[in-house]
Design a protein around this motif. Structure first.
Motif, short mmCIF file in Angstrom:
data_model
loop_
_atom_site.label_atom_id
_atom_site.label_comp_id
_atom_site.label_asym_id
_atom_site.label_seq_id
_atom_site.Cartn_x
_atom_site.Cartn_y
_atom_site.Cartn_z
N LEU A 38 -1.48 21.77 11.89
CA LEU A 38 -2.69 21.75 11.06
C LEU A 38 -3.87 22.43 11.76
O LEU A 38 -4.68 23.09 11.11
CB LEU A 38 -3.05 20.32 10.67
CG LEU A 38 -2.06 19.64 9.74
CD1 LEU A 38 -2.48 18.19 9.48
CD2 LEU A 38 -1.91 20.40 8.43
N VAL A 72 4.78 23.79 7.52
CA VAL A 72 3.75 23.29 6.61
C VAL A 72 3.65 24.26 5.45
O VAL A 72 3.52 25.46 5.65
CB VAL A 72 2.38 23.17 7.33
CG1 VAL A 72 1.30 22.73 6.37
CG2 VAL A 72 2.47 22.21 8.50
N TYR A 74 1.40 25.35 2.20
CA TYR A 74 0.00 25.18 1.82
C TYR A 74 -0.48 26.36 0.99
O TYR A 74 0.19 27.38 0.88
CB TYR A 74 -0.87 25.04 3.08
CG TYR A 74 -0.94 26.28 3.93
CD1 TYR A 74 -1.99 27.18 3.81
CD2 TYR A 74 0.07 26.58 4.84
CE1 TYR A 74 -2.06 28.34 4.58
CE2 TYR A 74 0.01 27.73 5.62
CZ TYR A 74 -1.05 28.60 5.48
OH TYR A 74 -1.10 29.74 6.24
N VAL A 84 -2.72 21.32 1.85
CA VAL A 84 -1.36 21.14 2.35
C VAL A 84 -0.53 20.52 1.23
O VAL A 84 -0.88 19.49 0.67
CB VAL A 84 -1.36 20.25 3.60
CG1 VAL A 84 0.07 19.99 4.07
CG2 VAL A 84 -2.19 20.87 4.71
N TYR A 87 4.82 18.77 4.37
CA TYR A 87 5.09 18.85 5.80
C TYR A 87 6.59 18.66 5.95
O TYR A 87 7.16 17.69 5.44
CB TYR A 87 4.33 17.74 6.53
CG TYR A 87 4.89 17.36 7.87
CD1 TYR A 87 4.83 18.26 8.93
CD2 TYR A 87 5.47 16.13 8.08
CE1 TYR A 87 5.33 17.91 10.17
CE2 TYR A 87 5.97 15.78 9.32
CZ TYR A 87 5.91 16.67 10.36
OH TYR A 87 6.41 16.34 11.57
#
Length: 90
Positions: A38, A72, A74, A84, A87
């Motif tokens: 992140l 991830v 997004y 997002v 995950y």
């Protein structure tokens, strides 16, 4: 002289499904891996690879951290907020 700051980080938001995934993370190792990914995405939202698909909505992207073995998914809004979607542990 004013202190120098690095580039402004993008704001992060989570879709409902991503938020649910976050609720289920209990391992510190998983938390560290997600945090690392992140941070990278928030510093440079264009770092991920575009996922081919429908061009009607925002471009879905994926960032894979090979060191932590996570991915991830997004998209970036017009105001540079990173949303997002999921995950995924690789």
């Amino acid at each position: 002289m004013a202190p120098r700051h690095g580039p402004r980080r993008a704001r992060l938001a989570f879709s409902g499904s991503a938020a649910k995934q976050l609720e289920n993370i209990t391992s510190e190792t998983e938390i560290h891996a997600l945090d690392r990914a992140l941070v990278v995405v928030s510093v440079d939202p264009d770092v991920g690879e575009p996922i081919p698909g429908d061009t009607a909505g925002p471009q879905l992207r994926q960032y894979t951290d090979e060191i932590e073995s996570v991915r991830v998914l997004y998209f970036v809004t017009a105001l540079r907020t990173v949303v997002v979607v999921a995950y995924i542990e690789v």
